[in-house]
Design a protein around this motif. Sequence first.
Motif, short mmCIF file in Angstrom:
data_model
loop_
_atom_site.label_atom_id
_atom_site.label_comp_id
_atom_site.label_asym_id
_atom_site.label_seq_id
_atom_site.Cartn_x
_atom_site.Cartn_y
_atom_site.Cartn_z
N LEU A 262 -28.44 26.48 56.65
CA LEU A 262 -29.34 27.85 56.11
C LEU A 262 -29.52 27.54 54.67
CD1 LEU A 262 -27.40 30.69 57.65
CD2 LEU A 262 -30.16 30.51 57.95
N PRO A 263 -28.63 26.63 53.44
CA PRO A 263 -28.32 26.97 52.19
C PRO A 263 -29.66 25.82 51.34
CG PRO A 263 -25.73 26.97 52.81
CD PRO A 263 -27.05 27.07 54.07
N LEU A 264 -29.17 24.89 52.84
CA LEU A 264 -30.73 24.02 52.81
C LEU A 264 -31.95 24.15 52.74
CD1 LEU A 264 -29.06 20.66 53.63
CD2 LEU A 264 -28.72 21.56 51.70
N LEU A 265 -32.71 25.08 53.80
CA LEU A 265 -33.62 25.67 54.09
C LEU A 265 -33.82 26.19 52.02
CD1 LEU A 265 -33.62 27.93 56.78
CD2 LEU A 265 -33.90 25.59 56.25
N LEU A 266 -33.15 26.41 51.52
CA LEU A 266 -33.96 27.32 50.10
C LEU A 266 -34.20 25.77 48.75
CD1 LEU A 266 -31.33 29.55 50.14
CD2 LEU A 266 -33.65 29.89 50.58
N THR A 267 -33.62 24.22 49.23
CA THR A 267 -34.33 23.37 49.21
C THR A 267 -35.82 22.97 48.96
OG1 THR A 267 -33.67 21.99 50.14
CG2 THR A 267 -32.01 22.70 49.11
N HIS A 268 -36.59 21.45 48.89
CA HIS A 268 -37.15 21.05 48.66
C HIS A 268 -36.62 19.59 50.16
CE1 HIS A 268 -39.30 23.60 46.70
NE2 HIS A 268 -39.19 23.60 45.61
N LYS B 108 -39.92 25.44 58.30
CA LYS B 108 -38.48 25.16 58.49
C LYS B 108 -37.69 26.41 58.33
CE LYS B 108 -37.84 25.61 52.94
NZ LYS B 108 -37.90 24.40 51.90
N PHE B 109 -38.28 27.85 58.68
CA PHE B 109 -37.73 29.05 58.66
C PHE B 109 -38.55 29.30 60.04
CE2 PHE B 109 -38.46 28.75 53.87
CZ PHE B 109 -36.85 29.67 53.65
N ARG C 273 -32.35 17.17 55.45
CA ARG C 273 -31.38 18.45 55.83
C ARG C 273 -30.20 17.90 57.27
NH1 ARG C 273 -35.80 21.07 55.68
NH2 ARG C 273 -35.99 22.19 57.61
N LEU D 253 -27.65 35.62 53.70
CA LEU D 253 -28.45 35.03 52.96
C LEU D 253 -28.51 35.30 51.79
CD1 LEU D 253 -31.19 35.50 56.29
CD2 LEU D 253 -29.36 33.70 55.96
N ALA E 58 -27.90 29.50 44.93
CA ALA E 58 -28.25 28.88 45.84
C ALA E 58 -27.40 26.94 45.38
CB ALA E 58 -29.66 28.45 46.38
N THR F 288 -26.23 36.14 49.76
CA THR F 288 -25.80 35.50 49.26
C THR F 288 -25.24 33.89 48.74
OG1 THR F 288 -23.72 37.10 49.77
CG2 THR F 288 -22.91 34.95 49.29
N ILE F 289 -25.90 32.86 50.10
CA ILE F 289 -26.09 31.51 49.76
C ILE F 289 -27.26 32.18 48.95
CG2 ILE F 289 -24.59 31.31 51.76
CD1 ILE F 289 -27.06 30.83 53.19
N GLY F 290 -28.30 32.29 48.36
CA GLY F 290 -29.60 32.41 47.51
C GLY F 290 -30.52 32.79 46.98
N PHE F 291 -30.66 33.19 48.81
CA PHE F 291 -31.60 33.76 48.95
C PHE F 291 -33.12 34.81 48.45
CE2 PHE F 291 -33.35 32.68 53.54
CZ PHE F 291 -32.84 31.56 53.93
#
Lengths: 383, 230
Positions: B110-116, A2-3, B122, A295, B86, A297-300
């Motif tokens: 982008l913020p959703l990439l940190l979720t499952h 997904k990245f 998404r 990145l 997040a 900031t938004i939680g990375f």
Amino acid sequence: MKFFPLLWATLWRRKPRTIFTMLSIVVAFLLFGLLQAVNVAFNQGVEMSGADRLITHGKYSFTEILPYGHYQQIRSVPGVDKVSHATWFGGRYQSEANFFPIMPVDQETYYDVYPEFVVADDQVATFKRERTSCIVGRGLMEKFGWKIGDTIPIQATIWPKKGGSNAWEFQLVGVMDARDETMKGQEDFMVFRWDYFDEARAFGQGTVGWYNVKVANPAEAETVGRSIDKLFANSPKETLTETDKAFNAAFIKQFGDIQFLIASIIGASFFSLIIITGNTMMQSVRERVPELAVLKTIGFRDGGVLALVLAESALLCLIAAVIGVLLSTFASGFLKPFLPGLEVNLGVWTLALGAAIVLALVVGAIPSLRAMRLNIVNALSGH
Amino acid sequence: MAETLIALDRISKHYVRGKEKIEVLHELSLNIEQGDFLALMGPSGSGKTTLLNLIGGLDQPSAGTITVSGQRIDTLSGGRLAQWRARNVGFVFQFYNLLPVLTAAQNVELPLLLTHLSKSERARRVQIALTVVGLEDRAKHKPSELSGGQAQRVAIARALVADPTLLVCDEPTGDLDRKTADEVLGLLQTLNREHGKTLIMVTHDPRAAEYAGHQLHMDKGRLIEAGAQA
């Protein structure tokens, strides 16, 4: 996965810079692939060496010639199955560029000791019958357009004939093939009869270059070797018997330390590459500090940002390395007629991909650590 | 009476520059209710952005406690704080801070990439967020192909997409003309009134502050007055 879109887009942020950096990596890996293929070609003979074969040569150098009289004595050593001999002839066909190994051998025993080279029975019979006959590898035959019955003129570089002439002529009576497909190219040499050579040469009569000894039991090869050397200890022509593999490796060394040469060239090109690619990665991270801060900031997490930059470095290096090694695979196909055995094999691919990963880690280490340690507040405020 | 979402108790923040200790916030205490739209105003250097950074979990106080939805965030480690941001906070910046190499949709994702969440889920959420800000037809445009107002609305969509409780906005209209600024502020007001988001906005602009439900004025690291609006 997904990245991946994020990584891919970031990689091509500055297209010209990425393309030029990639080109430098491609060229380095093209060189890497070709040089490793050369290494494979040179080592193929060593890898294919028979476990049941010994080489007996002069104690102090394998260029030292030995008396033919040793032949019967070696045969009498317990554990010895067969004995043959060969001598380095040197020589060129038509021009200096046409060099290939040429050896006068014992026509009666040579192919018994080297069963990995296949010659038709009737051709071996002719070889044993005709004093001026020779046998060549199929690759040489095709390269020079020879056919059975041709007379092949060879210009000697070590052994002139009686009367001083360097011009030798041999009748082609047979063609050698490698028994195993993986050995293809190893058969590209010429053998002719030692008895004719010994009679016609200007000097050195009654000598051979080395003896090829086939032992009955490979497990006893070392003991048999010691027994042979013991036979000639304290004689004017002492011997050193070693395995076929050790002998071939030493023989290759006479062309220079190929491994060292290759390692030096690859080392130099990779050193330049680390500087070029490392600089690209540093610039890439430096100019997008605010983006990396966003990145975060938004939680990375710190580790996530580190992994992103390292993955970007790996993507850059791996894509370019694969292109470079693919090109070297095609190039080695074109160059194979000039250097038999040249091959970018699975080992070379594995080594290249491993080198690409190491390169990615080295060039990505500092920028990724910098990205990881980025302070969000400072980065967003431009400090 | 609405529930307290954010409680700041005797918050101080100082920076050390060389041998000099710079006090930015002085024992500041403040409660912000769930569903509030608060405008933080004050001159440059008054500490409003520092306060916003502390509330958003981008920075840690030198002293005092910060509690959001009953959870102390001033004691969280860097990794935990990133995870908390997040899940709970959406950020909107003055200069949008979109990634120029990504499309509007990719930026919002982008913020959703940190979720499952799955790829299709998404995509669905990105579509909803872009629809909320009225930019569903600009999904495949890069930031360079958008106007300032559109870029800021994409940034708002990015802040919204993970459905956070709190939106923190640092001068969200500072780079926009009056008309576009009004559109963006109207959007933020809608998010507050219709979607129940708690908003904290730093601004210099009194007209922008009028869109908020409450205004707080700061000077030299202290709250100096508070005002409520209809």
